[in-house]
Design an enzyme around this catalytic site. Structure first.
Site: not given
Ligand code: ARG
Length: 467
Positions: A27, A117, A162-163, A284, A290, A292, A297, A324, A329
């Site tokens: 991560s 965790n 309305t509508h 455009s 134009k 835009n 949008e 957990y 993640q």
């Molecule tokens: N990168 C993990 C997450 O975002 C951190 C927690 C990881 N805990 C574990 N028991 N592997 O959730």
């Protein structure tokens, strides 16, 4: 030594990780942006374990100085940090590696009595709390811009729909204040979510609570939380605050998309109510004439992302067993994406709104043609004792008379009207002027001029209180 060595969990493993899996499960490429939150939480944890006697005062000082030093590496930028630490699995691992570089083995004591965790749960709470504060600031700026526009609009009128069919005249300020009401609710929702999530998971351990007798209020207080969370299993796996935050943003996105749609429509030649600011529009490449409405949008489109994030998070949590699970993640990027989308919009929306130029003449013409005073006309009859159902029918006949001869109600002759009902008197024409048509809506929340002036004043007070 096994290849898993250097990881935070290497001891038990003898086989190397599959290379592709190893990269894929990381991560760090995205949670790198939690560096400041991770360091703040780590400092709070260090103080808490020092109070429990795990670190002596000197070690605590060294640890805090070391953590402050790691923060300095943030100046190199997220991409550089990720590139600089090819072994870092996640932000927690990265900080441990950097801290070890800075203060040696003492760094390894930081993990005493804690788990990733609870760390990620804490980091995300800190991230969301900051994002909520930025979003409410942005919403206040937008509400302020709408209120200023409403002030400038004064007694200018436009048709309400309305509508998507012309209904009754309203003050332009009344229409603008409708969006202020939406922004007020968005702010209230975010503030409410903030209150509910502002508790500190630190001390929850991996699932069952820390294995040290920690005074959890130390970390909670240091990080500005209202107190420690109350159940370690919930605290390490709860992501309600992510669901709620993204749901708040999704609802906000719905409001933005409605505003965007109206401005897009009103800027067309067909409506011609509003001139798009050139600074927020593009041309455009094919059609030279134009201009835009790119901003509105895109704004309309961006709500899809916000709703997407809220939906993804709900899907992620559905059926997840306590406590957990690594699935969690997957929630991070959704939240980052939603927060970035909100930040991006709110950086521009207030300035865009301030730059809108209304064509009040066009709006007035649209509000004073097409029998938008028919409701006021029927009210005139019902005020004279004609049952409303009957009054409705009589005015319907008057409208038909007008349509057949190309005249608005105020250009019909009294004799013609009397042919439809002898209740009509001279005073009818005063009852269906534009002003009378507005002012007959004299209720709280109505478009009578005095009521809108009150609503505008109240919106200003509320904005002041919210600041
Ligand atoms: N990168 C993990 C997450 O975002 C951190 C927690 C990881 N805990 C574990 N028991 N592997 O959730």
């Amino acid at each position: 030594m096994s290849e898993a060595a250097g990881k935070m969990w290497s001891g038990r493993f003898r086989e190397p990780l599959d290379k592709d899996f190893e990269q894929w499960q990381r991560s760090f490429p995205f949670d790198v942006r939690l560096l400041s939150q991770e360091l703040a939480a780590s400092k709070a944890h260090a103080r808490m374990i020092a109070a429990a006697g795990i670190l002596d005062p000197h070690e605590l000082t060294t640890m805090l100085t070391g953590l402050a030093g790691v923060l300095a590496t943030a100046s190199s930028g997220d991409a550089a940090m990720v590139a600089s630490a090819p072994n870092a699995e996640d932000i927690h691992h990265f900080v441990e590696l950097e801290l070890t570089k800075a203060i040696g083995n003492l760094a390894l004591k930081l993990h005493t009595g804690r788990s990733r965790n609870e760390q990620i749960a804490t980091d995300m709470r800190l991230f969301v709390r900051e994002a909520i504060d930025r979003t409410t600031d942005g919403l206040r700026a937008w509400a302020g811009a709408l209120i200023d526009l409403a002030d400038t609009a004064g007694d200018a009128v436009m048709p309400s729909y309305t509508h998507l069919q012309r209904a009754e005249p309203v003050l332009v300020a009344h229409w603008l204040l409708a969006y202020v009401s939406m922004a007020e609710r968005d702010i209230a929702r975010l503030k409410d979510a903030r209150k509910r999530m502002n508790y500190c998971p630190l001390g929850s351990g991996a699932v069952a609570g820390a294995t040290l007798p920690l005074d959890r209020s130390i970390a909670a207080q240091e990080l500005g939380f209202d107190g420690p969370t109350r159940n370690s299993m919930d605290a390490t796996s709860d992501r309600d605050f992510l669901v709620e935050f993204t749901q708040c943003l999704a609802t906000m996105g719905l409001h933005f998309s409605r505003f965007a749609e109206e401005i897009t429509l009103y800027s067309t030649a067909e409506f011609g109510f509003v001139e798009l600011p050139e600074a927020f529009s593009t041309g455009s490449s094919a059609m030279p004439q134009k201009k835009n409405p790119d901003f509105t949008e895109l704004l309309r489109g961006k709500s899809a992302r916000l709703i997407g994030a809220a939906t993804s998070l709900s899907m992620l949590m559905k059926g997840l067993p306590l406590a957990y699970n690594k699935d969690l993640q997957e929630g991070q990027e959704q939240v980052f994406e939603a927060a970035d989308t909100a930040d991006g919009i709110l950086k521009i929306l207030p300035a865009f709104t301030r730059a809108l130029k209304f064509n009040f003449d066009r709006m007035k013409t649209a509000a004073t043609t097409g029998y938008l005073n028919a409701m006021a006309a029927a009210t005139y009859l019902s005020n004279k004792g004609v049952p409303f159902r009957k009054a409705h029918e009589i005015i319907g006949n008057a409208v038909r008379l007008g349509l057949e001869s190309g005249r608005e109600l105020n250009h019909l002759k009294l004799e013609e009207l009397r042919g439809l009902s002898d209740t009509f008197g001279e005073d009818f024409f005063d009852a269906i002027t534009l002003e009378a048509t507005l002012d007959c809506h004299d209720v709280v929340g109505g478009t009578a001029r005095a009521r809108v002036a009150e609503a505008l004043a109240a919106a200003k007070v509320k904005l002041g209180e919210n600041t």
